[in-house]
Design a protein around this motif. Structure first.
Motif, PDB file in Angstrom:
ATOM      1  N   TRP A 162       0.819  -1.203   0.000  1.00  0.00           N
ATOM      2  CA  TRP A 162       0.000   0.000   0.000  1.00  0.00           C
ATOM      3  C   TRP A 162       0.856   1.257   0.000  1.00  0.00           C
ATOM      4  O   TRP A 162       0.462   2.281  -0.559  1.00  0.00           O
ATOM      5  CB  TRP A 162      -0.936  -0.014   1.201  1.00  0.00           C
ATOM      6  N   LYS A 163       2.013   1.178   0.589  1.00  0.00           N
ATOM      7  CA  LYS A 163       2.917   2.341   0.571  1.00  0.00           C
ATOM      8  C   LYS A 163       3.381   2.634  -0.844  1.00  0.00           C
ATOM      9  O   LYS A 163       3.457   3.805  -1.259  1.00  0.00           O
ATOM     10  CB  LYS A 163       4.119   2.055   1.485  1.00  0.00           C
ATOM     11  N   THR A 166       0.537   4.246  -2.642  1.00  0.00           N
ATOM     12  CA  THR A 166       0.375   5.629  -2.200  1.00  0.00           C
ATOM     13  C   THR A 166       1.422   6.533  -2.839  1.00  0.00           C
ATOM     14  O   THR A 166       1.125   7.670  -3.227  1.00  0.00           O
ATOM     15  CB  THR A 166       0.478   5.711  -0.663  1.00  0.00           C
ATOM     16  N   TRP A 169       0.267   7.415  -6.205  1.00  0.00           N
ATOM     17  CA  TRP A 169      -0.769   8.445  -6.127  1.00  0.00           C
ATOM     18  C   TRP A 169      -0.146   9.819  -5.882  1.00  0.00           C
ATOM     19  O   TRP A 169      -0.473  10.799  -6.564  1.00  0.00           O
ATOM     20  CB  TRP A 169      -1.737   8.066  -5.006  1.00  0.00           C
ATOM     21  N   ASN A 170       0.763   9.905  -4.900  1.00  0.00           N
ATOM     22  CA  ASN A 170       1.364  11.201  -4.556  1.00  0.00           C
ATOM     23  C   ASN A 170       2.165  11.784  -5.707  1.00  0.00           C
ATOM     24  O   ASN A 170       2.099  12.987  -5.981  1.00  0.00           O
ATOM     25  CB  ASN A 170       2.248  11.052  -3.314  1.00  0.00           C
ATOM     26  N   LEU A 224      -6.458   4.670  -5.106  1.00  0.00           N
ATOM     27  CA  LEU A 224      -5.848   4.366  -3.817  1.00  0.00           C
ATOM     28  C   LEU A 224      -6.448   3.118  -3.185  1.00  0.00           C
ATOM     29  O   LEU A 224      -5.780   2.398  -2.450  1.00  0.00           O
ATOM     30  CB  LEU A 224      -6.033   5.547  -2.855  1.00  0.00           C
ATOM     31  N   PRO A 329      -3.273   9.858   2.520  1.00  0.00           N
ATOM     32  CA  PRO A 329      -3.505   8.406   2.471  1.00  0.00           C
ATOM     33  C   PRO A 329      -3.076   7.728   3.765  1.00  0.00           C
ATOM     34  O   PRO A 329      -2.258   8.248   4.524  1.00  0.00           O
ATOM     35  CB  PRO A 329      -2.627   7.960   1.293  1.00  0.00           C
TER      36      PRO A 329
END
Length: 416
Positions: A162-163, A166, A169-170, A224, A329
């Motif tokens: 998930w990191k 993220t 996404w960032n 996400l 997030p």
């Protein structure tokens, strides 16, 4: 009529005469003789039919069945126990006759067992055993500590996955807000997106745009909450930022220039209106969306896009209500909790679009951070700081978290 006669010619050719015609037949005489001898030898052999070797005569017996079951466990990937045998590299290296020669016929009530449970089915490592003896000879069970260690490894693996998502996404937001990325981050984004075509926009990011023109463009971001899928957002101009403030506002500034209806349903707008009223009089400082709050016909990863709704709401609160919004997030929030920097979030309207993180499997932060998270959420209420979250299945979260949301957060069901 005269009978045909034959004479031998050179090179193994037999000339057949008769009926006024001469026929030539190519024959390998030496091979023909050899074949006859072989056939005669096979015909005279003792044993099973058609020259097959004598069988062991054990078909259908417990001895034969035990050996066959061992072979299936080792060689058939579809066997239910394959993962514990062939999947671990265990091999069946014995025939039925090897089995009988080594340990004899199967006694009643026993089955084939390996002396060393990590060894192969082979001579010297096989025995007949009762079910109880086999159970006692299995690999030692893992201790509670080993199970805890495995659970922690699974948590860390999930957290890292998930990191990475993220980070994708960032970097996508940063690219859209700034119009470009440094070379190192550009390469990192290319590695993270795995060949997907997002982030993308329906306009050039460095294109000078008319801020008075409100026609909506399209932005595509990685999801996400459904890694590998995309989020499609309607927004106004985000390119050609004139100063640092506009660059920092970026996508939120573009979203604020299109109607909220472009990124939300009617039912969502009703609950948002109520939340904004609570926001103004400080009567309810939390809002929670879940998967059941979206149209059931659209609950597919490609169409279920709560990130789009939350970004649109964030733009309203950030620009029209003059509140400082933080869109964070869950993996980023987990790092904040780990480092003890949660005080930096006080004074912001906090949006957590992937609060559930791992969905139906449960709450997505390490168990030891649950208390810290609850303290942060309570403190935000004490300071009248709004918090908006999306939790796919709130009732499957930590019981403490679920109770907190039910007690203090506005829900879609309450607006029905």
């Amino acid at each position: 009529m005269s009978k045909p006669s034959s004479t031998k010619g050179s090179g193994g050719i037999k000339i057949i005469k008769g009926g006024g015609k001469h026929l030539l037949e190519q024959v390998d005489i030496s091979k023909k003789k050899t074949k006859k001898k072989t056939q005669k030898k096979k015909t005279g052999s003792k044993g099973s039919k058609k020259g097959r070797p004598a069988t062991h005569g054990l078909s259908g017996t417990p001895t034969y069945g035990s050996r066959r079951n061992a072979q299936q466990r080792c060689e058939n990937p579809n066997h239910p126990q394959y993962k514990d045998y062939g999947g671990r590299g265990i091999e069946c290296r014995i025939t039925v006759m090897d089995l009988v020669e080594d340990i004899g016929l199967c006694p009643e009530g026993m089955t084939l067992d390996r002396i060393d449970p990590n060894g192969h089915y082979e001579k010297g490592n096989i025995q007949w055993a009762t079910p109880l003896e086999q159970a006692n000879n299995r690999r030692p069970a893992r201790s509670s500590e080993q199970y805890k260690e495995q659970a922690l490894r699974d948590i860390r693996a999930t957290a890292q996955s998930w990191k990475d998502n993220t980070r994708w996404w960032n970097l996508s937001l940063k690219l859209i807000n700034h119009g470009a990325l440094p070379e190192a981050e550009r390469k990192e984004l290319k590695t993270l997106n795995g060949g997907h075509r997002f982030p993308r926009t329906s306009f050039e990011l460095d294109e000078p745009r008319d801020w008075a023109h409100h026609s909506a463009g399209k932005v595509r971001l990685p999801s996400l909450i459904h890694p590998g899928h995309e989020v499609r957002i309607s927004c106004g101009p985000v390119g050609g930022m004139r100063d640092k403030t506009e660059i920092e506002r970026g996508l939120l500034a573009g979203l604020a220039q299109v109607p909220l209806s472009g990124n939300s349903d009617k039912s969502h707008r009703a609950i948002i209106k109520r939340f904004v009223q609570n926001f103004e009089d400080r009567s309810m400082m939390g809002l929670c969306f879940s998967a059941q709050d979206f149209d059931p016909e659209h609950q597919t990863p490609s169409k279920l896009c709560p990130e789009r709704l939350l970004l649109a709401l964030a733009s309203r609160l950030h620009l029209k209500k003059k509140w400082n919004v933080r869109f964070m997030p869950m993996s980023d929030l987990s790092e904040v909790l780990e480092n003890g920097n949660a005080d930096d979030l006080i004074g912001h309207c906090l949006f957590i679009p992937d609060f559930h993180v791992s969905g139906p499997r449960g709450f997505g932060i390490p168990p030891w951070q649950v208390d810290d998270l609850l303290d942060l959420l309570r403190e935000r209420i004490d300071y009248n700081n709004p918090t908006v979250i999306y939790a796919e299945a709130p009732w499957k979260l930590s019981k403490q978290i679920d109770h907190f949301i039910n007690d203090y957060y506005l829900r879609m069901s309450e607006n029905a």
